[in-house]
Design a protein around this motif. Structure first.
Motif, mmCIF file in Angstrom:
data_model
loop_
_atom_site.group_PDB
_atom_site.id
_atom_site.type_symbol
_atom_site.label_atom_id
_atom_site.label_comp_id
_atom_site.label_asym_id
_atom_site.label_seq_id
_atom_site.Cartn_x
_atom_site.Cartn_y
_atom_site.Cartn_z
ATOM 1 N N ARG A 1 -6.928 -1.770 4.163
ATOM 2 C CA ARG A 1 -7.168 -1.719 5.618
ATOM 3 C C ARG A 1 -5.866 -1.531 6.397
ATOM 4 O O ARG A 1 -5.810 -0.777 7.365
ATOM 5 C CB ARG A 1 -7.849 -3.026 6.083
ATOM 6 C CG ARG A 1 -9.348 -3.051 5.835
ATOM 7 C CD ARG A 1 -10.036 -4.179 6.624
ATOM 8 N NE ARG A 1 -9.609 -5.511 6.182
ATOM 9 C CZ ARG A 1 -10.135 -6.170 5.143
ATOM 10 N NH1 ARG A 1 -11.118 -5.623 4.439
ATOM 11 N NH2 ARG A 1 -9.706 -7.369 4.819
ATOM 12 N N ASP A 2 -4.815 -2.204 5.954
ATOM 13 C CA ASP A 2 -3.546 -2.080 6.676
ATOM 14 C C ASP A 2 -2.813 -0.783 6.351
ATOM 15 O O ASP A 2 -2.066 -0.271 7.177
ATOM 16 C CB ASP A 2 -2.666 -3.309 6.422
ATOM 17 C CG ASP A 2 -3.262 -4.556 7.080
ATOM 18 O OD1 ASP A 2 -3.506 -4.508 8.291
ATOM 19 O OD2 ASP A 2 -3.500 -5.552 6.383
ATOM 20 N N LEU A 3 -3.054 -0.257 5.160
ATOM 21 C CA LEU A 3 -2.489 1.057 4.838
ATOM 22 C C LEU A 3 -3.060 2.095 5.794
ATOM 23 O O LEU A 3 -2.351 2.966 6.308
ATOM 24 C CB LEU A 3 -2.833 1.461 3.394
ATOM 25 C CG LEU A 3 -2.240 0.616 2.260
ATOM 26 C CD1 LEU A 3 -2.758 1.118 0.909
ATOM 27 C CD2 LEU A 3 -0.713 0.660 2.275
ATOM 28 N N GLU A 4 -4.353 1.984 6.022
ATOM 29 C CA GLU A 4 -5.020 2.957 6.892
ATOM 30 C C GLU A 4 -4.610 2.794 8.357
ATOM 31 O O GLU A 4 -4.669 3.759 9.128
ATOM 32 C CB GLU A 4 -6.539 2.828 6.752
ATOM 33 C CG GLU A 4 -7.027 3.423 5.430
ATOM 34 C CD GLU A 4 -8.391 2.894 5.001
ATOM 35 O OE1 GLU A 4 -9.076 2.276 5.853
ATOM 36 O OE2 GLU A 4 -8.754 3.074 3.828
ATOM 37 N N ALA A 5 -4.204 1.594 8.691
ATOM 38 C CA ALA A 5 -3.824 1.347 10.086
ATOM 39 C C ALA A 5 -2.424 1.855 10.429
ATOM 40 O O ALA A 5 -2.034 1.867 11.600
ATOM 41 C CB ALA A 5 -3.911 -0.148 10.386
ATOM 42 N N LYS B 1 -8.565 -4.498 -1.182
ATOM 43 C CA LYS B 1 -9.297 -4.051 0.016
ATOM 44 C C LYS B 1 -8.550 -4.415 1.292
ATOM 45 O O LYS B 1 -8.461 -3.624 2.227
ATOM 46 C CB LYS B 1 -10.695 -4.690 0.057
ATOM 47 C CG LYS B 1 -11.756 -3.848 -0.633
ATOM 48 C CD LYS B 1 -13.146 -4.459 -0.398
ATOM 49 C CE LYS B 1 -13.896 -4.552 -1.713
ATOM 50 N NZ LYS B 1 -14.931 -5.561 -1.749
ATOM 51 N N ALA B 2 -8.037 -5.640 1.307
ATOM 52 C CA ALA B 2 -7.322 -6.098 2.508
ATOM 53 C C ALA B 2 -6.073 -5.255 2.743
ATOM 54 O O ALA B 2 -5.755 -4.871 3.877
ATOM 55 C CB ALA B 2 -6.957 -7.582 2.375
ATOM 56 N N GLN C 1 -17.620 -14.390 4.362
ATOM 57 C CA GLN C 1 -16.194 -14.346 4.712
ATOM 58 C C GLN C 1 -15.494 -15.630 4.267
ATOM 59 O O GLN C 1 -14.341 -15.591 3.850
ATOM 60 C CB GLN C 1 -16.037 -14.196 6.237
ATOM 61 C CG GLN C 1 -16.568 -12.893 6.790
ATOM 62 C CD GLN C 1 -15.565 -11.756 6.664
ATOM 63 O OE1 GLN C 1 -14.364 -11.999 6.600
ATOM 64 N NE2 GLN C 1 -16.051 -10.535 6.584
ATOM 65 N N ARG C 2 -16.206 -16.736 4.382
ATOM 66 C CA ARG C 2 -15.616 -17.996 3.925
ATOM 67 C C ARG C 2 -15.334 -17.932 2.424
ATOM 68 O O ARG C 2 -14.260 -18.308 1.966
ATOM 69 C CB ARG C 2 -16.553 -19.185 4.223
ATOM 70 C CG ARG C 2 -16.636 -19.560 5.699
ATOM 71 C CD ARG C 2 -17.136 -20.992 5.891
ATOM 72 N NE ARG C 2 -18.491 -21.209 5.405
ATOM 73 C CZ ARG C 2 -19.602 -20.917 6.088
ATOM 74 N NH1 ARG C 2 -19.522 -20.378 7.307
ATOM 75 N NH2 ARG C 2 -20.795 -21.159 5.573
ATOM 76 N N ARG C 3 -16.321 -17.406 1.692
ATOM 77 C CA ARG C 3 -16.171 -17.332 0.232
ATOM 78 C C ARG C 3 -15.033 -16.370 -0.131
ATOM 79 O O ARG C 3 -14.184 -16.654 -0.976
ATOM 80 C CB ARG C 3 -17.487 -16.856 -0.380
ATOM 81 C CG ARG C 3 -17.659 -17.189 -1.846
ATOM 82 C CD ARG C 3 -18.700 -16.267 -2.451
ATOM 83 N NE ARG C 3 -18.402 -14.880 -2.097
ATOM 84 C CZ ARG C 3 -19.297 -13.933 -1.828
ATOM 85 N NH1 ARG C 3 -20.583 -14.206 -1.855
ATOM 86 N NH2 ARG C 3 -18.915 -12.697 -1.530
ATOM 87 N N ASP C 4 -15.007 -15.218 0.538
ATOM 88 C CA ASP C 4 -13.947 -14.239 0.266
ATOM 89 C C ASP C 4 -12.568 -14.825 0.561
ATOM 90 O O ASP C 4 -11.606 -14.623 -0.199
ATOM 91 C CB ASP C 4 -14.142 -12.989 1.136
ATOM 92 C CG ASP C 4 -15.285 -12.120 0.616
ATOM 93 O OD1 ASP C 4 -15.884 -12.485 -0.431
ATOM 94 O OD2 ASP C 4 -15.577 -11.092 1.258
ATOM 95 N N ALA C 5 -12.472 -15.534 1.674
ATOM 96 C CA ALA C 5 -11.179 -16.126 2.036
ATOM 97 C C ALA C 5 -10.733 -17.103 0.955
ATOM 98 O O ALA C 5 -9.561 -17.154 0.576
ATOM 99 C CB ALA C 5 -11.278 -16.829 3.390
#
Lengths: 600, 600
Positions: A474-478, A470-471, A383-387
Motif C-alpha cells: 500500500r505504501d509503495l503504491e502511495a 500487503k501493508a 482488522q483486530r485479528r490482522d493487527a
C-alpha cells in the motif's frame, strides 16, 4: 547541554501526519479523548521527564544503588521522580477509568514512555516494570488478586517485577528449578533462586509484587510445567494492607555496565523464612501468561533503545553545531575562522546515520504501538485479528532492530564528540553504556532471531508475513514524487528477494529440520528489520514529499527536507546492506554451523 | 577466568609460518638474534603481562587515578608493573645496543606489546608513550638532549608524553595557540594549555618528558609555524640529574569511560611559574617531527585495539565452552542435559566473527611491523623504499580498521556472555569500554579516512597503491587449494573494483576539488581496510591449506582447519559488505554532502 529529549516536532509528525493517531478518538474506548488531550498528556510526560528524571540521570549512574544493612540505598531523586510519574497517572494510563486509569491508547502511552526513557532509563525502569506486572495481574489475576495488588500498583504504592531467569539456566526457561509446594491454606511455598531481577529490591515503594515462574511439584518437565505466582515482598491482609515480610530476600546486587539506576538483583526464595506465593490463573500455564508480559516488555525494550539513541543524537547534534574545529578540505587558509564541526561532511554522515536510526526506530515503535491499539480496539474484528498477527510477527523486530541501531547511534554520538565523548564530563558515554543492555535483556537478539525465523514467520500459516507484504505494498503504491518512487522500487525488489529467501528456508526446514535452516537466523532478523525500517522511512518520505508539494512555511520545509534526506540516507546507505544477508540465507551458508569447538 | 592474553600458537603461526620472521636474523642489525632469542623475549613479555599487568587490570579501572594535594594518586601495582616492563628492557628493546637497547626488530617488539595491551591497556599506556617519546628524542634530539633524557627514558627512570591537542582546536593542529618565547639563555618560555594528555601527570617515574607542540612568536600561520619542544616536569642539570620543578602544572584529571589506568590530563604551561622548553631540531618543523611519533603511535593504537579485542575473544571463548544453557533447535527434550553454549550456531557465529576480526587484525598489525623492519633494515635499498611507501599507505588502515573491528569483537564478547557480560563481575565490559578510545585518539577514524583518500593514496604518484596491488597479486597466485582459489578470485575482483573507484575519485578530485571527492572517505577507508584484511586472511589460509595438504598432527590439524574456517567467515560474511562502499563511492553519493544544518 540540550534539554530536548525527543524532538517534539518529529513526534507530532509521526503521530499525527504519518499515523493519524487522532482517528483513535473515534473509537468508543477513547471517545472522551481528543487530539488536544493526547497532546496535553505528551506535554506532561515531556515536562516531568525534563524536570524530575533528566537532572539526576548522571548522578544516579555515578552513585549506583548500594546494599547496606539488608536494604538498598539510592539517591532520593529516584523516588521523587517515580512518584511524580505515578501521581501524573502514567502507570495507570492505559487502564480503564474504573480502576483509576485514563484509557489512553498505547500509541500515546508509548510516546510518553519515550521521554522518561530518554531522560533517565535507570529511574524509568521501576515504573515500566510496574506497568508490565500490573498488566499481568489485570489480565490473568483473580478478582481477589486484582483487589489486593492491582490498584496499589497502578498508583505506584506497590511496584512490580518479572522474575524468570535463574543462575544455571539463563535464557533456557524450560530448565528453571524454583519449586512451588501447595499448602492447605491455599498459598504455595516457593523455594529457589532468581538472578538479574530488575527492581527486585528498593525502598521506593511500600511493597514489591514479584511475578515469579516456578514449577509445582509433579509438574510436567520443561516449559509445560511452569506456573506463575505472585510473590509479594510483604504479605498483605485480604484488603491488601501490608503485613509482615515474606521470605523473599535480596541475595545480592549486581553491578552493571550501565542502566545503573535500576537495581539488578539476585533473589532467594524461601531460604531463611517461608516464602508464600499465590498461583496466578491455572497451574502450568505460567509461561503463556508470562509471554503476555514479555511481549509487551519486548516492545518496551525496543522503544527504550530508540529513546536512548534519540537522546544521544540530540546531544551530539547540539555539540556539532556549537563546537568549532578545522576547515573544509577546500579551504585550508589557517587565517580563516574555524567552522562548526557540523560543516564537516563526515560529521554530517554520523548525524544523518543517527537521525535515520532513531527517527526510523521511533516510526517502527509507534507503528507497533498502533498495532497494539488496533488489535485491542479496532471496531472491525478482522482488522483486530490482522493487527495481532502483524504485531506478533513484528515483535522480535521491534525488540531487536532498535536495540542494535540505538547503540550504534550512541556510538556515533560519541564519535561526533571526539575525545570529549570519551569522557564522563559529557553525557553520551552513559547513553552508550545504558543502551548496551537492550540487545541482551528480555530475550537476547539471538533469541529474537530464532523466535522470528523459527516461529513467528510460520505462525497462522504465514498470515503475519502476508499481511506485512500487503501493508508495505500500500505504501509503495502511495509513493508519488520521483525520489519516493525510486525508493519504493528498491524496497519492492528487496521484499521480493526476501520472499524468495523465505520460501527457500521453508523448504529447508521441512526437508532437513531446523538446525540448518535456523543457522543464519540473525541474517533473517537483520533482513526483515531493515526492510521494515526502510518501509517506515518510505511512509515518512511519502508524507513529507506531499507536504512539500502542497507548500508549507520555511520551518516546515526544512523539517520535511530533512526527512527526505534521512530517508535517502537509509535507502542509499543502509537498505543495500541486506544484499549480504540475502546471499548468505539463499546459499544456506554453513560456515558457522560447520565450525567446531576444537578449531577455535 | 582464562589467563590466555593472545593465543601463542596463533602468534607463532603468524610470525613464523606466515611472515618468516626468522629471516630477519640474517640482517646485520639483528645478527646476534635467533628464532630462540625472539621466542624467549616473547615468553618474557607474556609472563610479565600475565603476572604483573593482568592481575590489577580490573582494580585499576575501579580505582582510577585521583588528584590529591596537587599529586596524582593511583594503586601501587601500576608502578610495579611499569618497572618490571622497563627492567626487562621492553622500553629500550628496539634501540641500539650502545644506548642500552636490544636491537630487536619491530616485529618482535610489536608482538610483545600485544601482551601488555591485552593484559592491561591502562598500565601499558605509560610505557608505550615513553617508547614513542624516546624515539622522537633519538631521531630529532640534539646529542645533549639525548644525553640528558634518552637514556633515562629507556630505563623507565623518566617517562614521556606527546602534548599536541588544545582545548579550542582538538584535531585542528594548525590552530594551536601555545607559544614559545626565546630567551637569551637558550631555552624558550612556553605558555599555553593542552588537553587529553595521556600520562601527563603521575608519580611512577622520577620525571616526565613532555614533547610539546608550540608556536615561536612570529612564526608563519598554520601548521607551518609549529615547533617541537621538550618540556620536562622537572628541570635537570647538564648531566640530566633532576633539579627543581618546571612550570608545567596539572590543571585537572579527565575522567574517562575506560582506559582509566592511564591518566588523561589537562596541563597548563607557564601559568604560575616559568615553563622552560627546549627546541627539538629546527624551528617550524615540529609537526613533521611529531608525525614521526604519530605514525608509530597510530600503528600502536591499531595494535592495542587488536590486543583488547583478542583478550575479549579469549574470555568469551572460554565462557562459551563452560556455560551450559539450552539445547539445539532439533532436540527440545527438556530431560536431556543442557549443552555448552558454544554448541549454539549463533554463539559460534559470534565467536567466529571475533576470531576473524582479531586474528585478521593481528595479521595486519604484524604485517605493518614487518614493513617497519623492512623500511629500516632490508639490505636492498629499493625494498626499503617500497616498504616505506606501502607502510605510509597502510598506516591509516592499521590505525582505523582494528579500532573499528576490535571494539566490534568486544561487543560480540559481551553478547556471548549475555546478562553476565553486562555486569562488572565479568571482564568483557571493561574490554569494550577500554577499546572505545581507539577510534578516537591519535587522529579519529574520520581523520584517518581523510588522510588515506586525501593524501596517502596519491603520495609518490600512487606508488603505495601500486605496491599494494602487486603484493596482493603475489598471494592471489599462491592460492593452491580449491577454497583458497575461490577466495582469491573474490578478492581479485574486489581489488579491481577498488582500482576503478580510485580512478573515478582521482578524476573527481582534479575536476571538482576535494570537498565532493572526499565526502565519502569513510567508505574508502572501509573498502581498503576490508580488502587488506581479506588479503591477510588469504595469506593465512594459503599457509594453513599447504600444511594440511602436507600432513600434520591432530592438534595442528584442528588449528589449521580453524584458520580456514575463519578465512571462510571473512570471505563469506565480511568481504562482500564492501559492495555497498563501492556503489556509494562510484556514484559519488552526495547524501551527506548535501545535508544542511537546518534540516536536522
Amino acid at each position: 547541554m540540550t534539554d530536548v529529549l525527543i524532538n517534539r516536532r518529529d513526534l507530532s509528525f509521526q503521530l499525527n501526519e504519518v499515523l493519524d493517531t487522532a482517528a483513535l478518538c473515534n473509537r468508543e474506548r477513547f471517545s472522551e479523548h481528543s487530539p488536544e488531550t493526547f497532546e496535553a498528556v505528551i506535554e506532561t510526560a515531556d515536562r516531568i521527564a525534563r524536570e524530575k528524571f533528566a537532572p539526576h540521570n548522571a548522578e544516579a549512574d555515578r552513585n549506583e544503588p548500594r546494599f547496606v544493612d539488608g536494604k538498598v540505598e539510592m539517591i532520593p531523586d529516584v523516588k521523587v521522580a517515580f512518584e511524580a510519574l505515578a501521581e501524573a497517572g502514567f502507570i495507570a494510563g492505559r487502564h480503564d477509568y474504573e480502576v483509576g486509569g485514563m484509557q489512553l491508547p498505547e500509541s500515546i502511552m508509548t510516546a510518553c514512555a519515550g521521554f522518561f526513557m530518554a531522560a533517565n532509563a535507570g529511574t524509568a525502569g521501576y515504573s515500566f516494570l510496574t506497568t508490565a506486572a500490573s498488566n499481568l495481574v489485570r489480565v490473568f489475576g483473580s478478582p481477589q488478586q486484582q483487589e489486593k495488588y492491582l490498584s496499589r500498583m497502578l498508583t505506584g504504592q506497590y511496584s512490580g517485577t518479572m522474575a524468570l531467569t535463574e543462575p544455571h539456566a539463563g535464557s533456557s526457561l524450560s530448565d528453571i528449578r524454583t519449586t512451588a509446594t501447595p499448602t492447605e491454606a491455599g498459598h504455595y511455598l516457593i523455594r529457589g533462586a532468581k538472578i538479574y531481577i530488575s527492581g527486585g529490591e528498593q525502598e521506593i515503594t511500600e511493597n514489591i509484587v514479584h511475578m515469579v515462574l516456578a514449577k509445582i511439584k509433579g509438574a510436567p518437565a520443561g516449559v509445560k510445567g511452569i506456573s506463575l505466582f505472585i510473590v509479594p515482598k510483604y504479605r498483605t491482609d485480604d484488603e491488601g494492607n501490608r503485613l509482615d515480610r515474606n521470605g523473599v530476600a535480596l541475595a545480592g546486587l549486581i553491578h552493571k555496565l550501565g542502566y545503573r539506576g535500576t537495581t539488578s538483583t539476585a533473589l532467594s526464595f524461601g531460604d531463611d523464612a517461608e516464602c508464600h506465593g499465590y498461583l496466578v490463573g491455572e497451574p502450568h500455564q505460567g509461561l503463556r501468561y508470562m509471554f503476555h508480559m514479555m511481549n509487551e516488555a519486548r516492545l518496551g525494550v525496543g522503544f527504550g533503545a530508540v529513546a536512548i539513541g534519540y537522546r544521544g543524537y540530540m546531544h551530539s547534534l547540539e555539540y556539532a553545531r556549537d563546537r568549532l574545529q578545522g576547515r573544509k578540505p577546500s579551504s585550508k587558509d589557517p587565517a580563516s575562522p574555524q567552522v562548526p564541526i557540523i560543516e564537516h561532511t563526515d560529521v554530517r554522515r554520523m548525524l544523518l546515520a543517527q537521525k535515520s536510526y532513531v527517527e526510523g526506530g521511533l516510526a517502527l515503535c509507534l507503528y507497533g504501538a498502533r498495532l497494539v491499539d488496533d488489535a485491542a480496539s479496532h471496531p472491525d474484528a478482522a482488522q483486530r485479528r490482522d493487527a495481532q498477527h502483524l504485531l506478533d510477527l513484528m515483535t522480535p523486530i521491534i525488540k531487536a532492530w532498535p536495540s542494535e541501531y540505538g547503540p550504534k547511534a550512541n556510538d556515533l554520538a560519541i564519535q561526533v564528540y571526539g575525545g570529549a565523548g570519551y569522557t564522563r564530563e559529557y553525557p553520551v558515554e552513559q547513553c552508550w553504556r545504558d543502551n548496551r543492555l537492550n540487545p541482551i535483556h528480555e530475550g537476547t537478539n539471538g533469541i529474537q532471531a530464532m523466535d522470528l525465523l523459527g516461529r513467528k514467520v510460520w505462525q497462522a500459516e504465514g498470515e503475519g508475513i502476508q499481511l506485512l507484504i500487503k501493508a508495505i505494498q500500500r505504501d509503495l503504491e502511495a509513493a508519488s514524487d520521483q525520489r519516493c518512487q525510486q525508493w519504493a522500487s528498491s524496497l519492492s525488489e528487496t521484499v521480493q528477494q526476501a520472499g524468495q529467501v523465505t520460501q527457500v528456508l521453508a523448504g529447508a526446514m521441512m526437508k532437513e529440520g531446523p538446525d540448518k535452516a535456523l543457522a543464519n537466523a540473525s541474517c533473517y532478523l537483520h533482513l526483515l528489520g531493515h526492510i521494515i525500517v526502510a518501509w517506515m522511512w518510505l511512509r515518512q518520505a511519502n508524507v513529507a514529499a506531499k507536504k512539500l508539494a502542497d507548500g508549507c512555511g520555511a520551518a516546515d520545509e526544512a523539517f520535511y527536507l530533512g526527512k527526505l534526506q534521512a530517508a535517502q540516507y537509509f535507502f542509499h546507505w543502509e537498505l543495500p546492506t541486506v544484499a549480504q544477508d540475502i546471499v548468505l540465507l539463499r546459499n544456506q551458508d554453513d560456515t558457522c554451523l560447520q565450525m567446531r569447538d576444537g578449531w577455535f
